[in-house]
Scaffold this motif. Sequence first.
Motif, PDB file in Angstrom:
ATOM      1  N   SER A  11       0.807  -1.222   0.000  1.00  0.00           N
ATOM      2  CA  SER A  11       0.000   0.000   0.000  1.00  0.00           C
ATOM      3  C   SER A  11       0.835   1.264   0.000  1.00  0.00           C
ATOM      4  O   SER A  11       0.440   2.270  -0.593  1.00  0.00           O
ATOM      5  CB  SER A  11      -0.955   0.013   1.194  1.00  0.00           C
ATOM      6  N   ASN A  12       1.990   1.236   0.656  1.00  0.00           N
ATOM      7  CA  ASN A  12       2.827   2.425   0.724  1.00  0.00           C
ATOM      8  C   ASN A  12       4.260   2.000   1.039  1.00  0.00           C
ATOM      9  O   ASN A  12       4.514   1.493   2.125  1.00  0.00           O
ATOM     10  CB  ASN A  12       2.292   3.380   1.801  1.00  0.00           C
ATOM     11  N   ARG A  22      -0.296  -2.251   4.236  1.00  0.00           N
ATOM     12  CA  ARG A  22      -1.028  -3.446   3.785  1.00  0.00           C
ATOM     13  C   ARG A  22      -0.246  -4.100   2.653  1.00  0.00           C
ATOM     14  O   ARG A  22       0.203  -3.427   1.731  1.00  0.00           O
ATOM     15  CB  ARG A  22      -2.413  -3.059   3.286  1.00  0.00           C
ATOM     16  N   THR A  79      -1.085  -7.060   7.240  1.00  0.00           N
ATOM     17  CA  THR A  79      -0.697  -5.681   7.536  1.00  0.00           C
ATOM     18  C   THR A  79       0.370  -5.679   8.632  1.00  0.00           C
ATOM     19  O   THR A  79       0.494  -6.632   9.393  1.00  0.00           O
ATOM     20  CB  THR A  79      -1.903  -4.844   8.007  1.00  0.00           C
TER      21      THR A  79
END
Length: 109
Positions: A11-12, A22, A79
């Motif tokens: 996700s990042n 995530r 996560t």
Amino acid sequence: MSSKPPRIWVSNVKPAKGELVRVRAQIEHPMESGLRLDANGQVRPRHIISKFEAKFGPHLLLSWEPGVSVSPNPYIEFTFLAHEAGELVMVWTDEKGPSIEARKTITLA
């Protein structure tokens, strides 16, 4: 296992410190249970991924033993909180052969 590399989505890759990251990962693999028959009535040989591990630096994030009930091309999502920069390393262990590894570098914003 497939010659294709695992598909990885993060996700990042430059999260702020403490931000939730995530990860989604999928690998092409037949995940044959050894319980099915082919068209000729012969048992299809068992061929599964026996273990998946995700580590961030020296920290184990996740260890999973999928077993025979997992469908082909297993997908996993997890996560973690980004407390430091480092390398995310994911390893799929095939019970019949070599492991497949995927890496992503995570740096803090």
